[in-house]
Design an enzyme around this catalytic site. Sequence first.
Site, PDB file in Angstrom:
ATOM      1  N   GLU A 169     -39.364  32.399  15.587  1.00 59.17           N
ATOM      2  CA  GLU A 169     -37.926  32.156  15.328  1.00 59.17           C
ATOM      3  C   GLU A 169     -37.105  32.722  16.311  1.00 59.17           C
ATOM      4  OE1 GLU A 169     -37.712  36.215  13.533  1.00 59.17           O
ATOM      5  OE2 GLU A 169     -39.154  34.539  13.425  1.00 59.17           O
ATOM      6  N   CYS A 209     -42.864  39.209   9.940  1.00 59.00           N
ATOM      7  CA  CYS A 209     -43.008  40.407  10.260  1.00 59.00           C
ATOM      8  C   CYS A 209     -43.015  41.445   9.436  1.00 59.00           C
ATOM      9  CB  CYS A 209     -41.858  40.768  11.395  1.00 59.00           C
ATOM     10  SG  CYS A 209     -42.264  41.930  12.557  1.00 59.00           S
ATOM     11  N   HIS A 240     -42.762  36.548  15.467  1.00 61.01           N
ATOM     12  CA  HIS A 240     -41.245  35.967  15.440  1.00 61.01           C
ATOM     13  C   HIS A 240     -40.988  34.698  15.861  1.00 61.01           C
ATOM     14  CE1 HIS A 240     -39.411  39.697  13.562  1.00 61.01           C
ATOM     15  NE2 HIS A 240     -39.946  40.430  14.322  1.00 61.01           N
TER      16      HIS A 240
END
Length: 306
Positions: free
Chosen positions: A236, A142, A234
């Site tokens: 994750e 990011c 993202h």
Amino acid sequence: MPVKIPDDLPAASILESENVFVMREGRANTQDIRPLEILLLNLMPTKVETETQILRCLSNSPLQTNITLLQMASHESKNTSAEYLARFYRTFDEVRDRKFDGMIITGAPLETIEYEEVDYWDELCGIMDWTLTNVCSTLYICWGALAGLYYHYGIPKHPMASKVSGIYEHRVLIPNEPIVRGFDDRFYMPQSRHMEVRAEDIVSNPHLHIVCASDESGVAVVQSERNQTFITGHLEYDAATLSYEYERDLNAGKNPHVPDHYFENDDPRRDPVVRWRAHATLFYTNWLNYCVYQLTPYDIDDIGKQ
């Protein structure tokens, strides 16, 4: 095989409660193998949440990894206690003489600030420069990806008409790229940012190529000839992370839009629909295997000598 982390790191008990295989220091020290050394520069204010998310993604691999957590010495955290950072984190001065098989640089809530105005920009530039000789593969996430593309390749960031927040469909543009091996042609990824890098700036650089992109949210994954991976989204993220960000911005009076394609029927009163977890696991497993393990020398001191 598991990720190796300190015995009392909060993420350990969280992951173990999810039946994620983590190895605490005491047990790991009895194994006679060469684990991968992974450095995690956590720039997010929510340190514990980000640690847990990243470690969860790294855990589903047959490779044992030693995780070293890194903080910025030139920045005073407002959300994490000094005691916590002193217990679990290292500064760059403490690791600069070491070599690492892989490094992850996270995002940070700094997109609308000019890079040079970030209080730790000079230190971060020194770290990013250091990765070229001391790290086999670096993964930028990011804001970290935007900053890395700017520092290493001069790729500018551009403001978007409105914040990109939601779960977006992405296309794999280079199917034989190792980082997306096993991916479906189209997959979903969370995005949460105000800025973007543009395809025309990247394709004009001979050292970079775009691996994945979205019609709605733009460039998603970029690979470099230096074994660097830049991901604007993202993968994750937990199921509730975008919901937390939406509520936070609502409470701050920012009038955010409901995250796109996230809540069931786009209704924030309903639960999010998780559609990215399998590809998140595959992405991080591919990074560990193809970008780190298969390319790093067995003697870690040989990193940077090729």
